[in-house]
Motif scaffolding. Structure first.
Motif, mmCIF file in Angstrom:
data_model
loop_
_atom_site.group_PDB
_atom_site.id
_atom_site.type_symbol
_atom_site.label_atom_id
_atom_site.label_comp_id
_atom_site.label_asym_id
_atom_site.label_seq_id
_atom_site.Cartn_x
_atom_site.Cartn_y
_atom_site.Cartn_z
ATOM 1 N N LEU A 1 0.806 -1.217 0.000
ATOM 2 C CA LEU A 1 0.000 0.000 0.000
ATOM 3 C C LEU A 1 0.843 1.273 0.000
ATOM 4 N N VAL A 2 2.150 1.152 0.266
ATOM 5 C CA VAL A 2 3.000 2.351 0.367
ATOM 6 C C VAL A 2 3.035 3.140 -0.940
ATOM 7 N N PRO A 3 3.321 2.532 -2.104
ATOM 8 C CA PRO A 3 3.286 3.322 -3.342
ATOM 9 C C PRO A 3 1.899 3.889 -3.634
ATOM 10 N N ILE B 1 11.015 4.631 0.174
ATOM 11 C CA ILE B 1 11.196 3.759 -0.996
ATOM 12 C C ILE B 1 11.978 2.508 -0.602
ATOM 13 N N TRP B 2 12.998 2.678 0.248
ATOM 14 C CA TRP B 2 13.768 1.529 0.702
ATOM 15 C C TRP B 2 12.890 0.571 1.513
ATOM 16 N N THR B 3 12.026 1.112 2.343
ATOM 17 C CA THR B 3 11.149 0.270 3.156
ATOM 18 C C THR B 3 10.238 -0.585 2.270
ATOM 19 N N ALA B 4 9.578 0.081 1.316
ATOM 20 C CA ALA B 4 8.693 -0.664 0.407
ATOM 21 C C ALA B 4 9.491 -1.608 -0.480
ATOM 22 N N GLY B 5 10.652 -1.149 -0.957
ATOM 23 C CA GLY B 5 11.446 -1.965 -1.874
ATOM 24 C C GLY B 5 11.983 -3.232 -1.238
ATOM 25 N N GLY C 1 4.339 3.759 -11.732
ATOM 26 C CA GLY C 1 3.011 3.447 -11.222
ATOM 27 C C GLY C 1 2.310 2.369 -12.027
ATOM 28 N N ILE C 2 2.409 2.451 -13.356
ATOM 29 C CA ILE C 2 1.759 1.451 -14.214
ATOM 30 C C ILE C 2 2.416 0.080 -14.020
ATOM 31 N N THR C 3 3.755 0.057 -13.997
ATOM 32 C CA THR C 3 4.462 -1.216 -13.820
ATOM 33 C C THR C 3 4.113 -1.854 -12.481
ATOM 34 N N PHE C 4 4.107 -1.037 -11.434
ATOM 35 C CA PHE C 4 3.800 -1.567 -10.106
ATOM 36 C C PHE C 4 2.383 -2.120 -10.042
ATOM 37 N N ASN C 5 1.408 -1.368 -10.529
ATOM 38 C CA ASN C 5 0.013 -1.799 -10.423
ATOM 39 C C ASN C 5 -0.270 -3.037 -11.269
ATOM 40 N N MET D 1 2.117 7.868 -3.687
ATOM 41 C CA MET D 1 2.488 8.223 -5.052
ATOM 42 C C MET D 1 2.115 9.667 -5.378
ATOM 43 N N GLN D 2 0.938 10.112 -4.940
ATOM 44 C CA GLN D 2 0.495 11.459 -5.258
ATOM 45 C C GLN D 2 1.323 12.508 -4.508
ATOM 46 N N THR D 3 1.596 12.269 -3.229
ATOM 47 C CA THR D 3 2.410 13.226 -2.478
ATOM 48 C C THR D 3 3.849 13.241 -2.989
#
Length: 496
Positions: free
Chosen positions: A312-314, A457-461, A391-395, A318-320
């Motif tokens: 859920l992090v991205p 980003i590191w946390t989500a990655g 965003g497209i690749t992730f989703n 993503m908007q902010t």
């Protein structure tokens, strides 16, 4: 004659086995149509019911919660943004956390009544939330109670398509799960329009009515298969897997002194029942926990836990992040909308690819592509185009990953107790979802006054990278398992 008839039925179920290489495209089309037809009217009605339930179970707590969050801040001006955001996180966490309970109830008492009870609870929770006069009312109603009802509706909805389709599960589950994207796409503008005209509380009541009507009718469509049909389907799937292994390796797999193709199918069903008595009838609580002994299940569960931390992090940031790199809020919203829309189409497309190539290979590739989108593309995203690509690749690939996990469970363990297994897996992942987004927010706040998204980003990655590693371990265990006779494998699990 009876044994030959059973073998003929197995070949009809899997018409590609033993077919010459000529006419690959036409053969694939014939295979797809044959398996689509085999699902029957009841199977496709179950997929429709699952799609409609998916449109609503996550919308109020994830896909349209941002709209409610803005207006909740107006209604409760003394509450902080993070405290209101935790209402939606609570709802999502409870949905997954109670999945094991709802899975056992669905397997024991039926998918139809379980989903309908969940529908009623969801509708009642939104109505009660519309009378909130304090923030804790929202936590109790829009958060905890709605999440509890969503779990009872969601678990049978995600489990039922696998029971009607043996080969094209990737496509079918992709169609069913794509309801989440469609729900967010349709409900978001409708919710905003209703709030502008009627206010947030009357909007909650209208959505509650829509939830009750649509999900109530959808719950009547999701009827699980009977036990004897499930055993025959598992037998056919196991037989085809062994036949493919024999074709690739030139070796034969034995049940005693006979190969899987030579042994009478009725005897194989009886053998599976003898080796795994917990597959007869409805599973108890402790019988459902038996699957924890299997390394395939544990690998998928650990993958689900780690990916849930960063999933859920991205979506939330993503908007902010777009504003942080110099884009306008409108451009950030456009990126988020296009990314969500691509996830809707991507789940269906990759479902088709999974059925054509391999569910295991597609799940493995999706897991690593998800990790790549966060660990590489998000770090490189410094403009509108690169952030949109991320965003497209992730989703697309994260959505495919989530869609194919039930397929992996069905292929590894069959479909008779799939609701309990998925529920247990998602229950553990629910705790991680509860932790992931607040943790990212805390990390982001800790970088002030020099705001930096690098730790986020590191946390989500790292979380999605660990998930890809666990999916890889599942794939290894799975490939080993399909080279092992089913009866021997069940016996080995029983002795762990």
């Amino acid at each position: 004659m009876e044994s030959k008839q059973h073998d003929s039925n197995i070949i009809d179920i899997h018409p590609t086995v033993g077919v010459p290489e000529a006419g690959v495209t036409s053969r694939s089309l014939v295979t797809l149509l044959a398996n689509v037809k085999r699902g029957g009217t009841r199977g496709w009605l179950a997929v429709l019911g699952s799609f409609l339930i998916h449109c609503f179970v996550f919308a109020p707590t994830e896909f349209i919660f941002g709209i409610f969050e803005h207006h909740y801040q107006i209604v409760f001006p003394g509450a902080s943004a993070s405290s209101i955001a935790f209402v939606g996180t609570t709802g999502s966490g409870i949905t997954y956390l109670t999945g094991f309970l709802s899975g056992i109830v669905a397997d024991r008492f039926g998918y139809r009544p379980t989903a309908f009870i969940g529908t009623v609870i969801m509708a009642v929770s939104l109505v009660l939330a519309s009378f909130s006069t304090a923030l804790w009312h929202l936590y109790a109603c829009h958060g905890v109670l709605f999440g509890f009802g969503a779990s009872f509706a969601y678990t049978p909805a995600i489990a039922v398509p696998s029971q009607y389709f043996s080969l094209n599960r990737g496509l079918v589950i992709g169609l069913a799960v794509s309801g989440t994207g469609m729900g967010g796409f349709v409900l978001a503008p409708m919710t905003q329009a209703l709030i502008d005209k009627l206010g947030v509380f009357w909007t909650l009541r209208i959505i509650a009515l829509l939830t009750f009507v649509i999900c109530g009718l959808a719950s009547l469509l999701i009827k699980e298969k009977k036990d004897n049909l499930l055993l025959q389907e598992q037998l056919a799937t196991t037989t085809t897997a062994h036949q493919k292994e024999q074709t690739l390796s030139g070796s034969s797999t034995d049940y005693g002194d006979m190969t899987v193709c030579e042994k009478d199918p009725e005897q194989l069903i009886e053998l599976k029942q003898e080796q795994a008595p917990w597959t007869r009838g409805k599973p108890s609580f402790f019988q459902s926990l038996h699957v924890l002994k299997d390394p395939q299940f544990m690998s998928l569960t650990l993958a689900n836990v780690t990916v849930s931390i960063g999933y859920l992090v991205p979506l939330y940031y993503m908007q902010t992040y777009a504003v942080f790199i110099g884009l306008t809020p409108e451009q950030g919203a456009l990126i988020l909308g296009l990314a969500n829309g691509s996830g809707f189409a991507g789940r269906v497309l990759l479902g088709l690819i999974a059925d054509r190539v391999s569910n295991t290979k597609t799940l493995l590739f999706s897991a690593w592509a998800t990790a790549f989108s966060v660990m590489v593309l998000w770090f490189l995203a410094k403009s509108f185009g690169t952030l949109l690509l991320m965003g497209i690749t992730f989703n697309i690939f994260a959505g495919c990953y989530i869609s194919l996990v039930p397929v992996a469970v069905a292929e590894s363990f069959g479909t008779q107790t799939i609701a309990s297994m998925i529920g247990l897996m998602y229950a553990v992942g629910g705790i991680a979802i509860w932790v992931g987004s607040p943790l990212a927010g805390f990390i982001l706040d800790s970088t002030l006054p020099n705001l930096s998204y690098t730790p986020v980003i590191w946390t989500a990655g790292v979380s999605v990278l660990l998930a890809a590693m666990f999916v890889t371990s599942w794939a290894v265990f799975h490939w080993r398992a399909i080279r092992t006779p089913a009866a021997c494998r069940l016996q080995a699990i029983n002795t762990l």
